[in-house]
Design an enzyme around this catalytic site. Structure first.
Site, PDB file in Angstrom:
ATOM      1  N   SER A  12       1.984   1.511   4.827  1.00 18.07           N
ATOM      2  CA  SER A  12       2.349   2.412   5.731  1.00 18.07           C
ATOM      3  C   SER A  12       1.259   3.242   6.696  1.00 18.07           C
ATOM      4  O   SER A  12       1.543   3.844   7.439  1.00 18.07           O
ATOM      5  CB  SER A  12       3.380   3.430   5.569  1.00 18.07           C
ATOM      6  OG  SER A  12       2.708   4.445   4.612  1.00 18.07           O
ATOM      7  N   LEU A  14      -1.791   5.768   7.458  1.00 23.24           N
ATOM      8  CA  LEU A  14      -1.761   7.264   7.249  1.00 23.24           C
ATOM      9  C   LEU A  14      -0.678   8.033   7.921  1.00 23.24           C
ATOM     10  O   LEU A  14      -0.698   8.555   8.824  1.00 23.24           O
ATOM     11  CB  LEU A  14      -3.181   7.579   7.788  1.00 23.24           C
ATOM     12  CG  LEU A  14      -4.552   7.812   6.947  1.00 23.24           C
ATOM     13  CD1 LEU A  14      -5.655   8.064   7.592  1.00 23.24           C
ATOM     14  CD2 LEU A  14      -4.165   8.373   5.590  1.00 23.24           C
ATOM     15  N   HIS A  15       0.618   7.613   7.132  1.00 27.29           N
ATOM     16  CA  HIS A  15       1.873   8.040   7.777  1.00 27.29           C
ATOM     17  C   HIS A  15       2.399   8.934   6.402  1.00 27.29           C
ATOM     18  O   HIS A  15       2.136   8.252   5.249  1.00 27.29           O
ATOM     19  CB  HIS A  15       2.441   7.255   8.404  1.00 27.29           C
ATOM     20  CG  HIS A  15       2.110   6.590   9.675  1.00 27.29           C
ATOM     21  ND1 HIS A  15       1.705   7.380  10.701  1.00 27.29           N
ATOM     22  CD2 HIS A  15       1.215   5.315   9.898  1.00 27.29           C
ATOM     23  CE1 HIS A  15       1.294   6.565  11.891  1.00 27.29           C
ATOM     24  NE2 HIS A  15       0.813   5.301  11.233  1.00 27.29           N
ATOM     25  N   ALA A  16       3.280  10.020   6.759  1.00 27.69           N
ATOM     26  CA  ALA A  16       4.150  10.510   5.596  1.00 27.69           C
ATOM     27  C   ALA A  16       3.325  10.687   4.328  1.00 27.69           C
ATOM     28  O   ALA A  16       2.478  11.425   4.397  1.00 27.69           O
ATOM     29  CB  ALA A  16       5.352   9.314   5.239  1.00 27.69           C
ATOM     30  N   PRO A  18       1.316   8.875   2.235  1.00 27.29           N
ATOM     31  CA  PRO A  18      -0.367   8.785   2.254  1.00 27.29           C
ATOM     32  C   PRO A  18      -0.953   9.851   2.997  1.00 27.29           C
ATOM     33  O   PRO A  18      -1.950  10.322   2.591  1.00 27.29           O
ATOM     34  CB  PRO A  18      -0.586   7.236   2.772  1.00 27.29           C
ATOM     35  CG  PRO A  18       0.715   6.684   2.583  1.00 27.29           C
ATOM     36  CD  PRO A  18       1.778   7.765   2.830  1.00 27.29           C
TER      37      PRO A  18
END
Length: 90
Positions: A12, A14-16, A18
């Site tokens: 995904s 660098l979102h949520a 991570p």
């Protein structure tokens, strides 16, 4: 100054989750670290909000930079983290 360019391995980007894991690790480093995508502005690596604004997706290259004591170690530790799929981390 320490600098390293790496590809984001998380599915995904660098979102949520991570971004949260990465920001926490960046905040624990002895040196202040910035991260940027090519053509973009550097942002503080320890800020989850700033990480989300990067829009770094899976396979995107990002550059980590740090200055001062512990710069090399900080960049190496965070680069290793980006090279893992943080979505799969427990």
């Amino acid at each position: 100054m320490a600098e390293r360019t790496v590809k984001v391995a998380s599915a995904s980007g660098l979102h949520a989750r991570p971004a949260s894991i990465f920001a926490k690790a960046a905040g624990e480093q002895p040196a202040q670290v910035t991260i940027e995508k090519a053509g973009g502005n550097p942002v503080q690596a320890s800020s989850i909000l700033m990480l989300m604004t990067l829009g770094a997706g899976n396979g995107d290259e990002v550059t980590l930079r740090a200055e001062g004591e512990g710069a090399e170690e900080s960049v190496a530790a965070l680069a290793a983290l980006l090279e893992k799929d943080l979505d799969a981390e427990a």
